[in-house]
Scaffold this motif. Structure first.
Motif, PDB file in Angstrom:
ATOM      1  N   GLU A 155       0.826  -1.209   0.000  1.00  0.00           N
ATOM      2  CA  GLU A 155       0.000   0.000   0.000  1.00  0.00           C
ATOM      3  C   GLU A 155       0.863   1.263   0.000  1.00  0.00           C
ATOM      4  OE1 GLU A 155      -4.078   1.629   2.095  1.00  0.00           O
ATOM      5  OE2 GLU A 155      -2.680   0.485   3.330  1.00  0.00           O
TER       6      GLU A 155
ATOM      7  N   TYR B 293       0.997   4.174  -3.089  1.00  0.00           N
ATOM      8  CA  TYR B 293       0.711   5.610  -2.976  1.00  0.00           C
ATOM      9  C   TYR B 293       1.966   6.479  -3.098  1.00  0.00           C
ATOM     10  CZ  TYR B 293      -4.117   4.779  -1.508  1.00  0.00           C
ATOM     11  OH  TYR B 293      -5.439   4.413  -1.476  1.00  0.00           O
TER      12      TYR B 293
ATOM     13  N   LEU C   7      -5.729   8.597   4.421  1.00  0.00           N
ATOM     14  CA  LEU C   7      -5.439   7.187   4.138  1.00  0.00           C
ATOM     15  C   LEU C   7      -5.828   6.279   5.294  1.00  0.00           C
ATOM     16  CD1 LEU C   7      -2.059   7.309   2.189  1.00  0.00           C
ATOM     17  CD2 LEU C   7      -4.384   7.039   1.308  1.00  0.00           C
TER      18      LEU C   7
END
Length: 336
Positions: free
Chosen positions: A252, A256, A314
């Motif tokens: 993840e 990003y 997030l």
């Protein structure tokens, strides 16, 4: 050992990818993040304050909620815009929050504020600079009154004894030494020291000397400490700097921020409020790489507190994994 805290801007927006679609989501997640941060060894939870924007605003309800669910975590702001504040009402709120938190945990960062989404929004709150005064001077005037209030100075005439001036209540002894000023220049750092406030060095500086941001900030810190000694205060102040640190540790974080790790390793210079401003770089990459780079950051090595900006949209889990990595793998490189 240097303390670290997270600094949340408190954004919310109902857009694709956001895990904080509403203000309620943002606030409850801020509390959960603070609780989790204490558990993984983070020292503080700090929050930006913005008005007329989809971000955190009045901070005291949030800080009090976090205080009731934590025991060692420092709670702070970075920063409260003093142009908007009723100094006496703010002094009451600050004292009450400090008493709820206990153990000298409240660390309030205050300042003139930052660029806004509205035009002179403080006027809508009922505050207008006096004739011949600008908004920065008004902010400092509000600050002076706030500081006198938390020091216990009397303001209001007592109904039974009009010669007696009563202070705001409650009072929280020791709070005065836990007020920080957000300084974006060397001149402001000097003023901060003269006023006896801790230094919260800004994420940007309104000076351009052709040297890297960390060196520019280290010079500001040195100026502050020299001025503090000259002022003759009888206690040792604290100094914080803010950094964007994103360890790439899993799929993840790589999704990003992986590409940004290659593109955001330099300072930025631009114009803000009709002045040249230098913005610090972001630290993105493997924890080992970031630790090596942080060890060379002159201002981080001089500060006693480092505030890590977090991408709050997030979500809690993402940020806790990131903060846990920072505590374990990067904090040891931040100096003594």
């Amino acid at each position: 050992m240097t303390k670290i805290g997270f600094l949340s801007f408190g954004h919310w927006a109902d857009v694709p990818g956001s895990r904080t679609p509403t203000a309620s989501d943002m606030l409850h997640q801020a509390i959960d993040l603070a609780v989790g941060a204490e558990e993984v060894g983070v020292d503080g939870a700090f929050f930006r304050v913005h008005h007329f924007a989809q971000q955190q605003a009045s901070p005291f309800p949030l800080l009090s909620a976090i205080a009731s669910r934590t025991s060692t975590l420092e709670l702070g702001t970075g920063v409260i815009d003093m142009r908007y504040e009723n100094p006496l009402y703010m002094a009451e709120n600050a004292a009450m929050t400090d008493l709820i938190a206990g153990n000298e945990r409240l660390q309030l960062g205050i300042s003139r504020g930052s660029p806004e989404t509205v035009i002179r929004g403080f006027r809508n709150f009922g505050y207008t600079p006096a004739e011949g005064q600008d908004d920065a001077a008004m902010a400092r005037e509000h600050t002076a009154e706030f500081l006198r209030a938390i020091e216990g100075e009397g303001f209001a005439r007592n109904a039974q004894n009009p010669a007696q001036l009563d202070p705001i209540q409650p009072q929280s002894p020791g709070l005065r030494r836990r007020i920080w000023w957000g300084a974006g220049s060397e001149a402001t750092a000097r003023w901060t020291a003269q006023q006896g406030m801790n230094l919260m060095s800004s994420t940007l500086l309104f000076e351009e000397k052709g040297i890297p941001f960390d060196q520019l900030q280290a010079q500001q810190i040195e100026i502050f400490r020299d001025e503090w000694k000259a002022a003759g205060h009888d206690w040792t102040p604290r100094v914080s700097v803010s950094r964007s640190i994103i360890p790439v540790i899993d799929r993840e974080s790589n999704y990003y921020f992986g590409l940004r790790a290659q593109a955001e390793g330099q300072d930025q210079v631009g114009y803000l409020d009709n002045s040249i401003a230098r913005f610090g770089r972001s630290y993105i990459g493997s924890p080992e790489k970031i630790a090596e780079e942080i060890a060379q950051d002159a201002a981080v090595q001089e500060a006693d507190t480092v505030l890590i900006t977090v991408p709050n949209q997030l979500g809690v889990d993402f940020n806790l994994r990131s903060l846990e990595s920072i505590v374990k793998d990067i904090k040891p490189a931040m100096g003594n």
